[in-house]
Design an enzyme around this catalytic site. Structure first.
Site, PDB file in Angstrom:
ATOM      1  N   ARG A 140       6.354  -7.611  -1.731  1.00 12.22           N
ATOM      2  CA  ARG A 140       5.057  -6.934  -1.570  1.00 12.22           C
ATOM      3  C   ARG A 140       3.931  -7.921  -1.262  1.00 12.22           C
ATOM      4  NH1 ARG A 140       7.711  -4.728  -6.024  1.00 12.22           N
ATOM      5  NH2 ARG A 140       8.217  -2.516  -5.855  1.00 12.22           N
ATOM      6  N   ARG A 168      10.823   5.164 -11.893  1.00 12.25           N
ATOM      7  CA  ARG A 168      12.144   4.547 -11.658  1.00 12.25           C
ATOM      8  C   ARG A 168      12.847   4.291 -12.985  1.00 12.25           C
ATOM      9  NH1 ARG A 168       9.689   1.035  -6.733  1.00 12.25           N
ATOM     10  NH2 ARG A 168      10.135   2.577  -5.123  1.00 12.25           N
ATOM     11  N   HIS A 196       2.702  -4.310 -10.372  1.00 10.93           N
ATOM     12  CA  HIS A 196       3.649  -3.540  -9.555  1.00 10.93           C
ATOM     13  C   HIS A 196       4.326  -4.565  -8.650  1.00 10.93           C
ATOM     14  CE1 HIS A 196       5.570  -0.593  -7.078  1.00 10.93           C
ATOM     15  NE2 HIS A 196       4.929  -0.997  -6.004  1.00 10.93           N
TER      16      HIS A 196
HETATM   17  N1  NAD Z   1       2.039   0.833  -4.527  1.00  7.66           N
HETATM   18  C1  NAD Z   1       3.250   1.298  -4.231  1.00  7.66           C
HETATM   19  O1  NAD Z   1       4.012   1.671  -5.115  1.00  7.66           O
HETATM   20  C2  NAD Z   1       3.658   1.391  -2.789  1.00  7.66           C
HETATM   21  C3  NAD Z   1       4.828   2.044  -2.388  1.00  7.66           C
HETATM   22  C4  NAD Z   1       5.127   2.150  -1.039  1.00  7.66           C
HETATM   23  C5  NAD Z   1       4.268   1.573  -0.103  1.00  7.66           C
HETATM   24  N2  NAD Z   1       3.160   0.919  -0.541  1.00  7.66           N
HETATM   25  C6  NAD Z   1       2.208   0.308   0.388  1.00  7.66           C
HETATM   26  O2  NAD Z   1       1.461   1.347   1.005  1.00  7.66           O
HETATM   27  C7  NAD Z   1       1.001   0.874   2.277  1.00  7.66           C
HETATM   28  C8  NAD Z   1       1.407   1.856   3.355  1.00  7.66           C
HETATM   29  O3  NAD Z   1       2.825   1.875   3.472  1.00  7.66           O
HETATM   30  P1  NAD Z   1       3.481   2.556   4.767  1.00  7.66           P
HETATM   31  O4  NAD Z   1       4.938   2.480   4.632  1.00  7.66           O
HETATM   32  O5  NAD Z   1       2.823   3.860   5.026  1.00  7.66           O
HETATM   33  O6  NAD Z   1       2.996   1.504   5.875  1.00  7.66           O
HETATM   34  P2  NAD Z   1       2.893   1.724   7.448  1.00  7.66           P
HETATM   35  O7  NAD Z   1       2.892   0.366   8.048  1.00  7.66           O
HETATM   36  O8  NAD Z   1       3.886   2.747   7.885  1.00  7.66           O
HETATM   37  O9  NAD Z   1       1.461   2.414   7.634  1.00  7.66           O
HETATM   38  C9  NAD Z   1       0.266   1.759   7.433  1.00  7.66           C
HETATM   39  C10 NAD Z   1      -0.772   2.491   8.269  1.00  7.66           C
HETATM   40  O10 NAD Z   1      -2.047   1.870   8.036  1.00  7.66           O
HETATM   41  C11 NAD Z   1      -2.729   1.869   9.284  1.00  7.66           C
HETATM   42  N3  NAD Z   1      -3.802   0.864   9.248  1.00  7.66           N
HETATM   43  C12 NAD Z   1      -3.673  -0.477   9.338  1.00  7.66           C
HETATM   44  N4  NAD Z   1      -4.882  -1.057   9.285  1.00  7.66           N
HETATM   45  C13 NAD Z   1      -5.785  -0.056   9.137  1.00  7.66           C
HETATM   46  C14 NAD Z   1      -7.199  -0.020   9.009  1.00  7.66           C
HETATM   47  N5  NAD Z   1      -7.935  -1.130   9.040  1.00  7.66           N
HETATM   48  N6  NAD Z   1      -7.776   1.187   8.881  1.00  7.66           N
HETATM   49  C15 NAD Z   1      -7.050   2.333   8.868  1.00  7.66           C
HETATM   50  N7  NAD Z   1      -5.713   2.349   8.985  1.00  7.66           N
HETATM   51  C16 NAD Z   1      -5.102   1.170   9.120  1.00  7.66           C
HETATM   52  C17 NAD Z   1      -1.657   1.576  10.308  1.00  7.66           C
HETATM   53  O11 NAD Z   1      -2.067   1.944  11.608  1.00  7.66           O
HETATM   54  C18 NAD Z   1      -0.505   2.403   9.784  1.00  7.66           C
HETATM   55  O12 NAD Z   1      -0.472   3.701  10.333  1.00  7.66           O
HETATM   56  C19 NAD Z   1       1.625  -0.517   2.436  1.00  7.66           C
HETATM   57  O13 NAD Z   1       0.696  -1.486   1.988  1.00  7.66           O
HETATM   58  C20 NAD Z   1       2.824  -0.473   1.510  1.00  7.66           C
HETATM   59  O14 NAD Z   1       3.269  -1.724   1.074  1.00  7.66           O
HETATM   60  C21 NAD Z   1       2.836   0.824  -1.845  1.00  7.66           C
END
Ligand code: NAD
Length: 306
Positions: A90, A153, A177
């Site tokens: 992460r 989980r 996390h």
């Molecule tokens: N906290 C958790 O438990 C957890 C779990 C899963 C994913 N995540 C995180 O959530 C985030 C999203 O995951 P994902 O799989 O959807 O990623 P992804 O790459 O599929 O989607 C990210 C989206 O953000 C958009 N984006 C990027 N920069 C931007 C900006 N400045 N303004 C607006 N939009 C912008 C991109 O165009 C993309 O559509 C990631 O950081 C991922 O690591 C966290």
């Protein structure tokens, strides 16, 4: 009228939007993403489902000013492809997501949004804190999903081992996390019975559970390149707790005065966001793990600040 803003319409954002629209949980939804083509497509696809639903959602896109009267803002922007492998992966998004915050924070501020922010982007605790600092936002009004997902989980791993449903397992995963999170086993109960009581009669190896929980997302990530269903479910549950002032007791990434970082800890979630923090007894070993986790988060937050 219930209104939710969603920034980031990738795997996680789209799943949250789908859940909110198909369950009719928000009257208005504002979806924002850097990728205009993607957000337009998601809007059209979701609108195509409205004719088969029992509820209606007005879906607006790409307009930060629409956040002014939103109740909740869920942040799922990022770049999952930048994640590394393993439970530490992460951290791979840290520098990209710093730029994401730099881009969106001034626009959120300018919109006049003053509702509750639920932050998901990784590394979750660090980015929640950095976003809070960049927005200069009240700490109780912004929190991260944090170990709410790791706790789910844990419920799965323990529930499967005892042959009970995940919902019948209670307790908390705490800390970052990330790789340094841990389960506070004294809090864990199976059908209301402390796991410590059941441990010997059922020949349970808590260390094995711990490893399975820590690596819980890795197999999902390696299989499909992202994780979405579980975290989206967590985010929607938290949003509903805010809407309905549920005073939901659950672990989220909340600011700790003791450690000066956002970190997964038990909190009460209601209409004001973090209504209060719940102090639970930790063993000396767990206190040490919490401190170690906080140190890892703080070090990364420091790199974000400079
Ligand atoms: N906290 C958790 O438990 C957890 C779990 C899963 C994913 N995540 C995180 O959530 C985030 C999203 O995951 P994902 O799989 O959807 O990623 P992804 O790459 O599929 O989607 C990210 C989206 O953000 C958009 N984006 C990027 N920069 C931007 C900006 N400045 N303004 C607006 N939009 C912008 C991109 O165009 C993309 O559509 C990631 O950081 C991922 O690591 C966290």
């Amino acid at each position: 009228m219930r209104k939710i803003g969603l920034i980031g319409m990738g795997n996680v954002g789209a799943t949250i939007a789908y859940t909110l629209v198909t369950k009719g949980l928000s009257d208005e939804l504002v979806m924002i993403d850097k990728n205009e083509k993607k957000v337009v497509a998601e809007q059209l696809d979701l609108q195509d489902s409205l004719g088969r639903l029992d509820s209606n959602t007005t879906i607006k896109i790409q307009d930060y000013s629409e956040l002014k009267d939103a109740d909740i803002l869920i942040i799922t922007a990022g770049k999952v492809a930048a994640m590394g492998s393993g439970a530490d992966g992460r951290m791979g998004e840290l520098s990209f997501n710093k730029m994401v915050v730099a881009d969106m924070a001034p626009q959120i501020k300018a919109s006049g949004f003053n509702g509750i922010i639920i932050s998901i982007m990784n590394p979750c605790d660090c980015m929640t804190q950095y976003l809070q600092e960049q927005l200069d936002y009240p700490r109780n009004k912004i929190f991260g999903t944090g170990t709410f997902l790791d706790t789910a989980r844990m419920q799965k791993v323990v529930g499967q081992s005892f042959g009970v449903s995940a919902n019948n397992v209670s307790g908390y995963a705490l800390g970052e996390h990330g790789a340094s999170q841990f389960t506070a086993w004294l809090t864990v109960q199976v059908n209301g019975v402390p796991i410590r009581t059941l441990q010997h009669s059922h020949n349970v190896d808590l260390d094995k559970f711990e490893e399975a929980i820590r690596l819980g997302g890795v197999m999902v990530f390696e299989g499909k390149g992202y994780t979405n269903f579980a975290v989206a479910t967590c985010a929607v549950k938290l949003a509903m707790a805010v809407f309905s002032d549920a005073k939901l007791a659950c672990p989220v990434s909340a600011y700790s005065d003791a450690y000066k970082v956002y970190i997964g800890q038990p909190a009460i979630i209601g209409k004001n966001g973090i209504e209060s923090l719940t102090q639970i007894a930790l063993t000396a070993d767990e206190e040490q793990k919490m401190k170690a986790s906080a140190d890892i988060i703080l070090e990364k937050v420091e790199t974000l600040r400079h």
